[in-house]
Design an enzyme around this catalytic site. Structure first.
Site, PDB file in Angstrom:
ATOM      1  N   GLU A  23     -11.189  25.462  36.822  1.00 50.79           N
ATOM      2  CA  GLU A  23     -10.972  24.017  36.943  1.00 50.79           C
ATOM      3  C   GLU A  23      -9.828  23.567  36.036  1.00 50.79           C
ATOM      4  O   GLU A  23      -9.047  22.688  36.394  1.00 50.79           O
ATOM      5  CB  GLU A  23     -12.242  23.250  36.583  1.00 50.79           C
ATOM      6  CG  GLU A  23     -13.372  23.438  37.561  1.00 50.79           C
ATOM      7  CD  GLU A  23     -14.605  22.682  37.156  1.00 50.79           C
ATOM      8  OE1 GLU A  23     -14.948  21.722  37.871  1.00 50.79           O
ATOM      9  OE2 GLU A  23     -15.224  23.027  36.122  1.00 50.79           O
ATOM     10  N   LYS A 100     -15.930  13.535  41.888  1.00 57.90           N
ATOM     11  CA  LYS A 100     -15.394  14.894  41.812  1.00 57.90           C
ATOM     12  C   LYS A 100     -15.787  15.605  43.109  1.00 57.90           C
ATOM     13  O   LYS A 100     -16.712  16.416  43.143  1.00 57.90           O
ATOM     14  CB  LYS A 100     -15.967  15.595  40.573  1.00 57.90           C
ATOM     15  CG  LYS A 100     -15.312  16.904  40.242  1.00 57.90           C
ATOM     16  CD  LYS A 100     -15.850  17.436  38.913  1.00 57.90           C
ATOM     17  CE  LYS A 100     -15.216  18.753  38.556  1.00 57.90           C
ATOM     18  NZ  LYS A 100     -15.720  19.273  37.272  1.00 57.90           N
TER      19      LYS A 100
END
Length: 121
Positions: A23, A100
């Site tokens: 990420e 997200k």
């Protein structure tokens, strides 16, 4: 506290937030909804932009945070975004949702959303 509000919904920016190394390395899109609670009567009466929050400038400031220093938790990101909103003394409270949609979850899902509400003490 005023019940007037300005809402900026669906603001998109790329950030490197998350716990997993991938990420941080690859980044992903985050979507921000921000609602500011403030008295809009003075701006409406005077028809004067300087008496309200300029939502274009707000959008730029929020994107700068999303694109800026990475954090592990979107809860932390939401707090940083709320701090930007509350930096304007006219804003009594702010509600921030951080979406997200590409969270690393190995199951089908539509979105992950963290929502916080902060107000002046």
């Amino acid at each position: 506290m005023s019940t007037d509000r300005i809402t900026l919904k669906g603001l998109r920016a790329r950030g490197r937030h998350g716990v997993l190394p991938a990420e941080r390395e690859l980044g992903q899109e985050f979507v921000v909804d921000a609602t500011l609670f403030l008295d809009l009567a003075p701006a409406a009466a005077a028809d004067d932009l300087t008496l309200t929050v300029h939502y274009g400038e707000l959008a730029q400031a929020l994107v700068k945070v999303v694109e800026g220093e990475p954090v592990e938790l979107i809860e932390t990101l939401a707090q940083r975004l709320a701090d930007v909103c509350l930096a304007d003394d006219r804003v009594h409270a702010a509600e921030i949702s951080v979406h997200k949609p590409a969270a690393p979850i190995p199951l089908p899902f539509d979105d992950v959303i963290v929502t916080i509400r902060r107000s002046r003490q």
